[in-house]
Design a protein around this motif. Structure first.
Motif, PDB file in Angstrom:
ATOM      1  N   PHE A   1       9.684   9.196  -3.921  1.00 26.21           N
ATOM      2  CA  PHE A   1       8.908   9.453  -2.706  1.00 26.21           C
ATOM      3  C   PHE A   1       7.454   9.703  -3.064  1.00 26.21           C
ATOM      4  O   PHE A   1       7.160  10.494  -3.960  1.00 26.21           O
ATOM      5  CB  PHE A   1       9.530  10.645  -1.954  1.00 26.21           C
ATOM      6  N   GLU A   2       6.544   9.011  -2.384  1.00 24.12           N
ATOM      7  CA  GLU A   2       5.115   9.120  -2.721  1.00 24.12           C
ATOM      8  C   GLU A   2       4.255   8.920  -1.480  1.00 24.12           C
ATOM      9  O   GLU A   2       4.577   8.113  -0.623  1.00 24.12           O
ATOM     10  CB  GLU A   2       4.737   8.052  -3.769  1.00 24.12           C
ATOM     11  N   PRO A   3       3.155   9.661  -1.383  1.00 19.66           N
ATOM     12  CA  PRO A   3       2.201   9.315  -0.329  1.00 19.66           C
ATOM     13  C   PRO A   3       1.636   7.921  -0.618  1.00 19.66           C
ATOM     14  O   PRO A   3       1.565   7.513  -1.774  1.00 19.66           O
ATOM     15  CB  PRO A   3       1.116  10.386  -0.463  1.00 19.66           C
TER      16      PRO A   3
ATOM     17  N   PHE B   1       9.944  -1.767   6.779  1.00 15.29           N
ATOM     18  CA  PHE B   1      10.790  -1.967   5.602  1.00 15.29           C
ATOM     19  C   PHE B   1      10.161  -3.061   4.740  1.00 15.29           C
ATOM     20  O   PHE B   1      10.128  -4.224   5.124  1.00 15.29           O
ATOM     21  CB  PHE B   1      12.208  -2.393   6.016  1.00 15.29           C
ATOM     22  N   ARG B   2       9.666  -2.650   3.595  1.00 10.93           N
ATOM     23  CA  ARG B   2       9.056  -3.602   2.668  1.00 10.93           C
ATOM     24  C   ARG B   2      10.031  -3.832   1.514  1.00 10.93           C
ATOM     25  O   ARG B   2      10.464  -2.873   0.879  1.00 10.93           O
ATOM     26  CB  ARG B   2       7.742  -3.009   2.158  1.00 10.93           C
ATOM     27  N   GLU B   3      10.340  -5.094   1.218  1.00 11.89           N
ATOM     28  CA  GLU B   3      11.176  -5.397   0.051  1.00 11.89           C
ATOM     29  C   GLU B   3      10.405  -4.910  -1.171  1.00 11.89           C
ATOM     30  O   GLU B   3       9.199  -5.063  -1.257  1.00 11.89           O
ATOM     31  CB  GLU B   3      11.450  -6.911  -0.012  1.00 11.89           C
TER      32      GLU B   3
ATOM     33  N   LEU C   1       6.342 -11.577  -5.154  1.00 11.03           N
ATOM     34  CA  LEU C   1       5.244 -11.807  -6.103  1.00 11.03           C
ATOM     35  C   LEU C   1       5.106 -10.681  -7.118  1.00 11.03           C
ATOM     36  O   LEU C   1       4.398 -10.795  -8.111  1.00 11.03           O
ATOM     37  CB  LEU C   1       3.928 -11.978  -5.340  1.00 11.03           C
ATOM     38  N   TYR C   2       5.790  -9.564  -6.852  1.00  6.66           N
ATOM     39  CA  TYR C   2       5.715  -8.421  -7.768  1.00  6.66           C
ATOM     40  C   TYR C   2       6.657  -8.558  -8.965  1.00  6.66           C
ATOM     41  O   TYR C   2       6.664  -7.687  -9.840  1.00  6.66           O
ATOM     42  CB  TYR C   2       6.030  -7.117  -7.025  1.00  6.66           C
ATOM     43  N   ALA C   3       7.471  -9.612  -8.986  1.00  9.21           N
ATOM     44  CA  ALA C   3       8.476  -9.723 -10.055  1.00  9.21           C
ATOM     45  C   ALA C   3       7.830  -9.927 -11.425  1.00  9.21           C
ATOM     46  O   ALA C   3       8.479  -9.774 -12.458  1.00  9.21           O
ATOM     47  CB  ALA C   3       9.446 -10.857  -9.744  1.00  9.21           C
TER      48      ALA C   3
ATOM     49  N   GLY D   1       4.373  -6.932   2.749  1.00  9.28           N
ATOM     50  CA  GLY D   1       4.648  -5.529   3.083  1.00  9.28           C
ATOM     51  C   GLY D   1       3.580  -4.607   2.524  1.00  9.28           C
ATOM     52  O   GLY D   1       3.205  -3.612   3.143  1.00  9.28           O
ATOM     53  N   ASP D   2       3.087  -4.937   1.336  1.00  8.25           N
ATOM     54  CA  ASP D   2       2.019  -4.129   0.749  1.00  8.25           C
ATOM     55  C   ASP D   2       0.824  -4.096   1.703  1.00  8.25           C
ATOM     56  O   ASP D   2       0.246  -3.046   1.976  1.00  8.25           O
ATOM     57  CB  ASP D   2       1.617  -4.720  -0.609  1.00  8.25           C
ATOM     58  N   ILE D   3       0.480  -5.257   2.219  1.00  7.40           N
ATOM     59  CA  ILE D   3      -0.703  -5.371   3.079  1.00  7.40           C
ATOM     60  C   ILE D   3      -0.438  -4.785   4.473  1.00  7.40           C
ATOM     61  O   ILE D   3      -1.217  -3.972   4.984  1.00  7.40           O
ATOM     62  CB  ILE D   3      -1.123  -6.856   3.188  1.00  7.40           C
TER      63      ILE D   3
ATOM     64  N   LEU E   1      10.217   2.215   2.265  1.00  2.61           N
ATOM     65  CA  LEU E   1      10.291   2.670   3.647  1.00  2.61           C
ATOM     66  C   LEU E   1       8.980   3.337   4.043  1.00  2.61           C
ATOM     67  O   LEU E   1       8.557   4.293   3.399  1.00  2.61           O
ATOM     68  CB  LEU E   1      11.437   3.681   3.757  1.00  2.61           C
ATOM     69  N   ARG E   2       8.348   2.803   5.079  1.00  2.00           N
ATOM     70  CA  ARG E   2       7.067   3.354   5.497  1.00  2.00           C
ATOM     71  C   ARG E   2       7.052   3.581   7.010  1.00  2.00           C
ATOM     72  O   ARG E   2       6.790   2.670   7.795  1.00  2.00           O
ATOM     73  CB  ARG E   2       5.930   2.436   5.052  1.00  2.00           C
ATOM     74  N   PRO E   3       7.321   4.800   7.412  1.00  2.00           N
ATOM     75  CA  PRO E   3       7.266   5.109   8.843  1.00  2.00           C
ATOM     76  C   PRO E   3       5.816   5.061   9.316  1.00  2.00           C
ATOM     77  O   PRO E   3       4.930   5.555   8.623  1.00  2.00           O
ATOM     78  CB  PRO E   3       7.794   6.545   8.930  1.00  2.00           C
TER      79      PRO E   3
ATOM     80  N   ILE F   1       5.135   3.494 -14.953  1.00  2.00           N
ATOM     81  CA  ILE F   1       5.803   4.609 -14.251  1.00  2.00           C
ATOM     82  C   ILE F   1       6.242   4.155 -12.862  1.00  2.00           C
ATOM     83  O   ILE F   1       7.433   4.034 -12.573  1.00  2.00           O
ATOM     84  CB  ILE F   1       4.880   5.846 -14.168  1.00  2.00           C
ATOM     85  N   LEU F   2       5.266   3.838 -12.010  1.00  2.00           N
ATOM     86  CA  LEU F   2       5.582   3.554 -10.605  1.00  2.00           C
ATOM     87  C   LEU F   2       6.349   2.242 -10.436  1.00  2.00           C
ATOM     88  O   LEU F   2       7.451   2.219  -9.887  1.00  2.00           O
ATOM     89  CB  LEU F   2       4.282   3.534  -9.792  1.00  2.00           C
ATOM     90  N   LEU F   3       5.756   1.134 -10.916  1.00  2.00           N
ATOM     91  CA  LEU F   3       6.439  -0.145 -10.729  1.00  2.00           C
ATOM     92  C   LEU F   3       7.731  -0.181 -11.535  1.00  2.00           C
ATOM     93  O   LEU F   3       8.737  -0.728 -11.096  1.00  2.00           O
ATOM     94  CB  LEU F   3       5.519  -1.320 -11.097  1.00  2.00           C
ATOM     95  N   ALA F   4       7.724   0.437 -12.734  1.00  2.00           N
ATOM     96  CA  ALA F   4       8.946   0.449 -13.548  1.00  2.00           C
ATOM     97  C   ALA F   4      10.061   1.182 -12.820  1.00  2.00           C
ATOM     98  O   ALA F   4      11.210   0.748 -12.845  1.00  2.00           O
ATOM     99  CB  ALA F   4       8.678   1.097 -14.904  1.00  2.00           C
ATOM    100  N   MET F   5       9.733   2.279 -12.161  1.00  2.00           N
ATOM    101  CA  MET F   5      10.790   2.988 -11.424  1.00  2.00           C
ATOM    102  C   MET F   5      11.329   2.124 -10.288  1.00  2.00           C
ATOM    103  O   MET F   5      12.528   2.051 -10.072  1.00  2.00           O
ATOM    104  CB  MET F   5      10.273   4.324 -10.895  1.00  2.00           C
ATOM    105  N   ARG F   6      10.411   1.484  -9.564  1.00  2.00           N
ATOM    106  CA  ARG F   6      10.873   0.625  -8.463  1.00  2.00           C
ATOM    107  C   ARG F   6      11.854  -0.430  -8.979  1.00  2.00           C
ATOM    108  O   ARG F   6      12.888  -0.670  -8.379  1.00  2.00           O
ATOM    109  CB  ARG F   6       9.678  -0.078  -7.809  1.00  2.00           C
ATOM    110  N   PHE F   7      11.495  -1.060 -10.118  1.00  2.00           N
ATOM    111  CA  PHE F   7      12.326  -2.158 -10.614  1.00  2.00           C
ATOM    112  C   PHE F   7      13.552  -1.655 -11.349  1.00  2.00           C
ATOM    113  O   PHE F   7      14.671  -2.078 -11.062  1.00  2.00           O
ATOM    114  CB  PHE F   7      11.497  -3.090 -11.509  1.00  2.00           C
TER     115      PHE F   7
END
Ligand code: IPM
Ligand code: MN
Length: 366
Positions: free
Chosen positions: A273-275, A128-130, A135-137, A243-245, A102-104, A88-94
């Motif tokens: 959009f997700e917390p 701004f995280r790619e 490594l997420y590919a 960016g994750d970290i 985007l993380r304010p 769901i989540l990673l599939a949507m991103r890709f």
């Protein structure tokens, strides 16, 4: 009209999205936004029942028929490999090519800042995280699995297109919002190929933004500086893994996972959009989860829908203005709630999750 698909997901995702929707619906009413909101029951429960996380055709439906997806959290102890979250989540991103994560990172109250000697005014940056490569590919493999000779590789994918568009998004954001500096973090001292590309692309692009200082910092040093001198940063751009970290570091600087929202964005296309926080199964349904991150995420979604959504232009200037006002009002309400203690205990308040949402929804109207 804007169409919002809602996936509350698992654990406290359900609790916090319920409150986020209260505030969103209150905003819709007060500012006449014309939102169409539909809830989908994707998540662990549905996956365990049907064996598929997203039914065939659902991704296409999101892509074609919706402006934004509002997601709670994914994660359930009954699915230890997080298969459904990946689907769901990673599939949507890709698959939706949501290349900007985007993380304010903005502290809304002095009390939320955990650093000695720093106040809210010191914590005000945007990360701004790619979001579609690195490594997420999922490229790599395992050879001779389970033997003493096992070899596991995980490839770090960096493309010109991918690096260019995320760096450009960071510079464009800086320009639009009057920011004076963009900091890029990589490890090109060690990763001589992949991150050499980042270095070249970033400084090449910087030439087109003469009013903005382009700064480079190694990712480890940036981790340190974020704690030591967060006031030095305005806009940060980096790859998917760093960016994750680093965005988790950012979240704690602004008051913790309970307040940090995020967007997975491709301007002009349906975006997610997700917390930042996870599903925290232990706290699910206990009315203790903090809904502020989900509410801040709803604010980000309205800002996106105003200007960068698939149908923003069709809204017309008046309605776009009302979306922006509604977003700004959500932030005011959150700030007020924190100041007055109308929040959950983790932020020093006395309310449960639902009462926090009720208070903020009422304040939207008032
Ligand atoms: C995040 C999360 C995800 C990630 C997980 C849930 C796959 O930590 O959104 O930062 O690693 O990107
Ligand atoms: Mn993360």
């Amino acid at each position: 009209m804007s169409r919002i698909a809602v996936i509350a997901g698992d654990g406290i995702g359900v609790d916090v999205i319920r409150e986020g929707l209260k505030v969103l619906r209150a905003a819709d009413e007060a500012f006449k936004l014309g939102l169409e909101i539909k809830e989908f029951d994707y998540g662990a429960e549905r996956y365990l029942k049907d064996g598929v996380a997203l039914p065939p055709g659902q991704m296409e439906d999101f892509r074609k028929n919706w402006d934004a997806v509002y997601l709670g959290a994914m994660g359930d102890p009954r699915i230890p490999d997080m298969r459904h979250a990946k689907d769901i989540l990673l599939a949507m991103r890709f698959e939706l090519d949501l290349y900007i994560n985007l993380r304010p990172v903005r502290a809304l109250d002095d009390r939320l800042v955990p650093l000695k000697g720093k106040t809210a005014k010191d914590i005000d940056m945007t990360m701004f995280r790619e979001n579609t490569e690195g490594l997420y590919a999922g490229m790599g493999g395992i050879f001779k699995k389970g033997t003493p000779d096992e070899i596991a590789t995980q490839e770090d994918i960096n493309t010109f297109k991918g690096v260019h568009r995320i760096c450009k998004a960071a510079f464009d954001f800086a320009q639009k919002h009057g920011k004076k500096k963009v900091t890029m973090a990589d490890k090109h001292n060690v990763l001589r190929y992949g991150h050499d590309l980042w270095e070249r692309v970033f400084f090449d692009l910087a030439k087109s933004y003469p009013g903005i200082t382009a700064e480079h910092m190694f990712a480890d040093a940036l981790g340190m500086q974020l704690i030591k001198a967060p006031e030095n940063f305005q806009v940060i751009v980096t790859n998917n893994m760093f960016g994750d970290i680093l965005t988790d570091v950012g979240a704690i600087l602004q008051g913790g996972l309970g307040v940090a929202g995020s967007g997975n964005i491709h301007p002009g296309r349906v975006s997610l959009f997700e917390p930042i926080h996870g599903s925290a199964p232990k706290y699910a349904g206990k009315d203790t989860a903090n809904p502020v991150a989900a509410i801040a995420t709803a604010q980000m979604m309205l800002e996106f829908l105003a200007e960068d959504g698939p149908r923003s232009a069709q809204l017309g200037a008046d309605k776009q203005g009302r979306y922006k006002k509604a977003a700004a009002r959500i932030e005011e309400v959150v700030v007020e709630a924190i100041r007055k203690g109308k929040t959950t205990k983790d932020l020093g308040g006395t309310l449960g999750c639902a009462a926090t949402g009720d208070w903020m929804a009422a304040a939207m109207k008032g």
